[in-house]
Structure formats: structure tokens, C-alpha cells
Design a protein around this motif. Sequence first.
Motif, mmCIF file in Angstrom:
data_model
loop_
_atom_site.group_PDB
_atom_site.id
_atom_site.type_symbol
_atom_site.label_atom_id
_atom_site.label_comp_id
_atom_site.label_asym_id
_atom_site.label_seq_id
_atom_site.Cartn_x
_atom_site.Cartn_y
_atom_site.Cartn_z
ATOM 1 N N GLN A 573 0.834 -1.458 -0.072
ATOM 2 C CA GLN A 573 -0.260 0.188 0.236
ATOM 3 C C GLN A 573 1.001 1.124 -0.747
ATOM 4 O OE1 GLN A 573 -1.952 -0.609 3.414
ATOM 5 N NE2 GLN A 573 -0.908 -0.327 5.002
ATOM 6 N N PRO A 574 0.458 2.293 -0.138
ATOM 7 C CA PRO A 574 0.963 3.583 -0.760
ATOM 8 C C PRO A 574 1.696 3.319 0.870
ATOM 9 C CG PRO A 574 -1.009 4.146 -1.687
ATOM 10 C CD PRO A 574 -1.184 2.430 -0.886
ATOM 11 N N SER A 596 13.816 8.941 -6.531
ATOM 12 C CA SER A 596 12.829 7.668 -6.004
ATOM 13 C C SER A 596 12.724 6.829 -6.861
ATOM 14 C CB SER A 596 12.584 8.557 -5.009
ATOM 15 O OG SER A 596 10.801 7.412 -4.343
ATOM 16 N N PRO A 597 12.269 5.408 -6.874
ATOM 17 C CA PRO A 597 13.075 4.137 -5.272
ATOM 18 C C PRO A 597 14.318 4.528 -5.390
ATOM 19 C CG PRO A 597 11.999 3.186 -6.700
ATOM 20 C CD PRO A 597 11.724 4.518 -7.720
ATOM 21 N N VAL A 598 14.475 4.904 -4.256
ATOM 22 C CA VAL A 598 15.763 4.631 -3.620
ATOM 23 C C VAL A 598 16.161 4.183 -2.286
ATOM 24 C CG1 VAL A 598 16.195 7.167 -4.219
ATOM 25 C CG2 VAL A 598 15.977 6.223 -1.878
ATOM 26 N N ARG A 599 14.847 3.383 -2.223
ATOM 27 C CA ARG A 599 15.375 2.241 -0.733
ATOM 28 C C ARG A 599 14.695 0.729 -0.751
ATOM 29 N NH1 ARG A 599 14.053 7.783 1.904
ATOM 30 N NH2 ARG A 599 15.492 8.245 3.654
ATOM 31 N N LEU A 635 6.599 8.476 -2.617
ATOM 32 C CA LEU A 635 4.636 8.256 -3.222
ATOM 33 C C LEU A 635 4.331 8.232 -1.755
ATOM 34 C CD1 LEU A 635 2.597 7.237 -3.711
ATOM 35 C CD2 LEU A 635 3.486 5.000 -4.160
ATOM 36 N N SER A 636 5.688 7.614 -0.527
ATOM 37 C CA SER A 636 5.478 8.042 0.227
ATOM 38 C C SER A 636 4.731 8.704 1.079
ATOM 39 C CB SER A 636 6.403 6.350 1.111
ATOM 40 O OG SER A 636 6.038 6.698 2.908
#
Length: 917
Positions: A573-574, A596-599, A635-636
Motif C-alpha cells: 500500500q502507498p 526515488s525509489p532509492v530505498r 509516494l510514501s
Amino acid sequence: MPPKPPRKGGAAAKGGGTPPPPSAAAARLEFGETGFIALCDTLRVSDIVRTNAWKMYEKMSPTDGTLVSCSEKKKDMWGICIFTAAVDLDEMTFTFTELLKSIGMSICTCFHLLREMDVNMDTISTKVDSYVSRLRKKYDVLFALYHKFESTCGLIYVAQPSSQTATELSFPLILKTSWITFLLAKGKVLQMEDDLVISFQLLLCVLEYFIKLSPPAMLKEPYKSAVNALSINGSTRAPRRGQNRTTRTSRQTDIDTKVIEVLCKEHDCNLDEVKNVYFTNFIPFLNSVGAVTSNGLPEVEDLSRQYEELYLKNKDIDARLFLDHDETLQLHHIESSQLERTPRKNNPDEELNFILPQTPVRAAMNTIQQLMMILNSASDKPSDNLISYFNNCTVNPKESILARVENLGNIFKEKFAEAVGQGCAEIGSQRYMLGVRLYYRVMESMLKSEEERLSVHNFSKLLNNNIFHTSLLACAVEVVMATYGRNASQNDGINTETNLSFPWILNVLDLKAFDFYKVIESFIKAEANLTREMIKHLERCEHRIMESLAWQSDSPLFDLIKQSKDREGQADQPEPTCTLNLPLQHNHTAADLYLSPVRSPKKKGSTVSLNPTPVIDAQPVLGIQTQKPQKSTSLSLFYKKVYRLAYLRLNTLCFRLLSDHLELEHLIWTLFQHTLQNEYELMRDRHLDQIMMCSMYGICKVKNIDLRFKIIVTAYKELTNTNQETFKRVLIREGQYDSIIVFYNLVFMQKLKTNILQYASNRPPTLSPIPHIPRSPYKFSNSPLRVPAGNNIYISPLKSPYKFSEGLMSPTKMTPRSRILVSIGESFGTSEKFQKINQMVGSSDRPLKRSAEVSTTPKPLKRLRFDIEGQDEADGSKHLPGESKFQQKLAEMTSTRTRMQKQKLNDGTDSLATEEK
């Protein structure tokens, strides 16, 4: 010059004689309401406008029993209904001023009645809303400019010059001719007539023109000396009548700027900008209207006739009536008290230290000067430090950056001219270059911060990211545009409603709102000298993106959500609900979000770190390519901020509407959050607040709480930064729009019916955590705050304008009566009283309570009471012997606010008692 008498329509207008018999519709309406028919005839309206206006009046009249019995009020309402029907049908046969004159109403009363009519959400269409908004903005600009013009002329001209001078020219004649010349120039030069800054710069050009035409004996200093200096140099206008246009313009460029320089200095206005307006717009305007005549002054009747043509074409406001101080164009008494005037001492013994009057024009000039002081040391080319960063990159981005800046500058210049006026292209170019200076300045600051944070020097991947650069440049230009787009109707804040306001810049630069959002927080942190108003403006832009702009169909947000949902082997989920009640960490940078994404996906108990190499360097990292899709940082963080904004809005609305059912807020929030997380397609091309209102209505319905949509909408309209289109025009299906009630019935309820019904059972769904609501990350507070470890010491934020002659951070001097800066050690009696205030001021949700307490609400609000020895200090009726003056003043202010709240509550109760069932 007042408007001509209303023209008679039909055959009478063409050839005289007896007017034709009334139509069938008119005859039907004439029964019992001859006044309405007479007004329709005066305004020359068509039968269909008559019919629609009468139907609207019949619909509105039952909302107020006293309205029907008052013939004067009836005429007001007839006029408003005729105006509304004519706008809706595109059949404006009269000007707005003609309407006001016909019913004897002021423009402010008219705007107020239109708002009152709109209590019923189906009465006023979005088309009428837009039309009235344009009228209001134009009026605000004209009103501000006329009073600035009038006061400035009083400083320029001798009102009663010598008798010899008076025989040639008079102060009233110059005043009239100057104002009408300005109105004509404004109408011909500017397509966007609510631009306060360019309009004021054009006004200075008009004043300069008439100063040079005036004999020195009529002028005060320093204008008299400036004109005398021009006369010595042989450059006054009178001797130039024999010169051709080319020679005249050339000589003006060389020597005719002395008076402009004085005007700009006196009004804190940028000289280069005013000269640009003068030579690219004003001089061509003078040549087009043939302004120079035999006696030196333009013929006022000819100018007035040309303006009359513009006024009748636009069918709006006859601004010549300002010269007569016509009642139809005057503000209410309270509003007019905010006008610029000569400061007076409250006490003859006080020092001559005054607050600088914060009129709209002065506020705009001050805000621009603050920006100029930031950018004076900046360059429109990359600095040596930036070049060094570019050279350290694996792929040097310098050429692409310079090419992008030039290309987007050409696009901006063209679009600015289309919006404001074709003669204003160079003005647009000037503003864009200010944005470029800020762009390079902030970029360098960002890279320094990243270098310190990551201890790396190669920023190739970030600096070769086209979206990052376009977003950063757009943000810099938006700051400039908002600085110049200050609202003429308010003294604090930035206008967000002109044609050039956000999100105009996104359309110009072809940038997605979600991409623009990523740079806002880093931009604010990187530029420490941004004014409070600019920070508030950018924060509002961020809110607008989260509310609706990021949810448009072509937004990259939906692809990111889909990727998040489709992650291999996970029901992702977001943003997990378990993180909602955790503090939001504002430590993400532009590099985090644009790359991003970077993690890697979080695992329970693991720590998350940022690997600087794949983020910054342009070289690919094979290890990352073989991993499963990574979680998007952008997004997060976006969802975290959306959830907090959504709950903040909901909390405010619940406080106003459900103070007797506070337990429902958590249920409504759970449904609201569930929709955003799992039914996010409902947000496509819609607004966050639409989902909020539907969630509130749905829960109240299933819990048998009598809360109608009309009440929800009425309370919603009182929230800050709301738009009536949010509840009047909601997407139902592709290409079809309707009211929010229709959306609830046909879309929202159909999608969430099963989920909503669960709340009626004894085992409702698991409640979502309440988001942690921090103070703004931009660290601005409106309320007095207690100094840590201080004993009864409170400070307030600086709200006064700056005096630029003393430097950017030097406030104007103030008297003790004009503003209380600090209260040290003043006793309130007992510590419990201050403890209550401290709890309200220090709590994270105090903005909610402050905004809720002063609004019109369907239910009574709680109010703060001070009980001393059994006496209620809220009513201000008694003062105890030991009270200080500050205590007495506080009691009086509390009493005044209580009376205002009671009046608003009574008004709200009256309107709700007659609501349609």
C-alpha cells in the motif's frame, strides 16, 4: 463622466414611437409585480432572462420572510436575479454599473447579496461565481489604485495655485484628465486588468506625463525641481510638438527619465520595470490615441468617449465614477477604514513613530522590494561555485541547463504576453530572469547541503535530471510571479486567483503537479530569506497539489500507486496505516524525491539507510537492478502529507458540525482514510474535500445522525481556501459533472456501500490511527508563544512591513499603543488562567480551534471563560478592583467576540430554520 442614461430597447430605441406590447412572458409576470417588469424594461432584458430571473426570485424569497414584505429589498433581489440570469444565459444587455444605478445599490452590497443567495448551493452557478470573481478582482484593483492616485496627486500638485496659472489649468481638470487617461491606457494595454503591479506602474507613467505638461507653479517638490531641470535641458514636452515620432522617442530615452526616477523613488518602485512599461506600452498608447493637443492637455471629452466604448463593450464597472466619489463604488465604512491615510498620534505626548500604512499598493511594492533585496547579489548565469559542481559531474550538465533556461524563457515570454497583453512581453522576460536568478541561487544552496549531508561531490544523476531542473525553475518563477501578483483586496497574503497564479506556471512549462510538489519543501529550506508570505504561498501550492492537482488523470501519481500495489509477492500500500500516528520527519531532500525509489523495502526490525552512490552518481549500479521493485520515497512521503492534510480538514469540519457527537470523527476518518488508500481511483480528477464530505455524510447517515449535505456544504464554505466549484461541479463520469449530492448517490455510495454499512453493526471495522499533526515544517506561527524558561514572557511574530531604507530585517518603529511586542511579568491573578492559554497556544491543534471559533456555525461553539470569584469575565460587565488595564482590555475583547459569535449563530439559525427539506 457618469454613464449615459439607460438606453431604451426595442422599437423605441430605433425609431421612437410607442413601444411594442409586452410579450406573453412579460404579461404573465406583470401581474402583481409591475416593479419587476419596469426594472426589466430599464435594463432591456430579453423574455428568457425575465422568466429565469423571476423563477429564481420565487425560489429565493421564501428563505427570508422579511424580504418579501420589504419593497426596497425586493427591488435589490430582483436586480440580483436579473444579473444572475443574464450572466448564465450570456445575454448581458446592460453594464454592471447600470444595474447598480437602476436599483440604487453599492457594489459591495451587491457582492454581499450574491454570497447570501448562494446559501442554497444550487442557486448560483460556477459560471456566475467566475464572472463575479472577475468583477470583484477588477474592482479591488481599481479601488486601490484610485485612492493611491488621489493621495499621490495631492502630494504632486498645488490645489490652489496662483490666479494666472488657474486660468490655464486647474487641479480638478488635471485630476479628471489623468484618471481617464489611465483608465483608457489600462483598458488598451492590459488584457488581464486585475494585475495590480503593472497597473500601478502604468499609473506612474500617466502621472509622469501630466507632471511634464503642468506649469511648475502647480507642482510641489520634488516634482517642481525635476520639471525645472528638464526645462533647462530643453526636454519638456511642449517644445517637442514639431518633432516627428522617431526623434521624440529617441530623445525621451536619453533625457526624459528624471520625473520617472522621482516617482519611482517616492513609491519604492523598480525604475527599470517602470521605464520598460513606459517605453514599450505607454508611449505607443499615447501615439495611438493622439493625446497631444494644442493646449498641452489631451481633450478630456475625447478620452472619455474612447473609454466609454471600452466600458460598454466589457459591460462591467464605469471607473470614472470614482472621480465623483459615487456611492455605488464606495466600500463599507469598516472596510474603508483600512485605506491609506495620514497617521495620527493617539497621544500628543508620544513620539512621531508610526506604522507604515499597509495599503494594497504599498504592500505590493514592499513585497517586491524584499524579493529584489534577496536577488540583488544573484546572477542570471551560473556562479563559479555552480560551475565547479557541474565540472565534478560524470556528465557535465552545464550546456543542457543553459539551453533549457533559454528555451523555457522563450516559451514563458510568449505565454505571458498572451495572458497579460502583447505589449507586455518584455515585462514577462524581466520577471522570468528574476526567476532564473533565484533558480541558480537555490540550486547552489541545495548542492551545498547535499554535499555536507552525503560527503560526495559528484551530483551527475541529479543535475542531469530534466524534471528536477524544470521543477526547480518553475518554483523559482512561481515565487516571482506570486510576489508580483499580490491581492489588491487583502493586506496579508498572496493572491492566488489571477490568470497568472498557480498552477499557471505548470501549464506554461508543461510540468506535472506531482513533480513540482517534490521540490517545494527543499526549495523553502534552501532559501533562508524567503518572506513569510512567500513561504505561506508555496505551502498553499503544496496543499492544492495534494488536494486535487496531483490526482488529475495524466498525473504520474497513479502509475506510482499501481507499481506500489503490484509489487511482487506483496499486498503493498502507498503508506501503511501503522505509521500515521508517528511524527512526520521533514528530512527528505530533492535528491531523495526526484531519484526515488532509492530505498529497499523495509523489513521489521531493520534500519534504513541512504546509499549515496546510486542516488547521486550517474553510473548504474547492477546490484540494485536485480532486486525486486523498490518502494518509492516520493509516494510514501506524499501519502503521509495527504493523510495529515485530510485529517486536519476533517477535524476542523467535525469541530464545527459534530461537537455533540465527537465519537463519530474517528469513524469518519477511518472511512476517509480507507477510501484514499484502497479506492484511490475515486480521487481521479476529483478533490480531497469531496471525499471528506461524502465520508462525513455517509457515516452520519448510517449512524442516524441528522446532518444534511446542505449543512455540510454551508460549513465547508467557511473553511479557508475553499472553492465553490468543489461541491457544485463534481465529476460523475467522463465528461459529466454535477453537484456533490449526485456524486455521493451515483458514485461514492455505489462504490463504498458495503464498507459504509459495516459501521452500523456492533463490530465496525478496525479504526485507523489518528495522524500525528505537527506544526508546519516551515516554522511560522500566528499566535503569541511563551519564551522557554521565561517568567510570563510572550512573543508575537513580526507582522509589520519593512522599511527598506533601513535594510531587509529592520522593522519600522512603533509606538506602545500601536503594537504590543512583549508582555513581561504582567499578572493575571492566578496561574490557572495563564495555564489554559498556554495549553491552547502550545497545543498542536490550536490552528483548528482558532479557525473554528470565529466562523459561522450551525451549532454553538465553546468559548473561553475567565471565572474570578464567581464573576464571568467573558461578558465584560464588571471589572474587579485589582484588575490591570490589560485584564480589562482582554475582558472587553472577549465580550466583543462573544457578541459577534452570538450574532453569527443567530443568523445561521435563521437561515437553517427555513431550509428546504
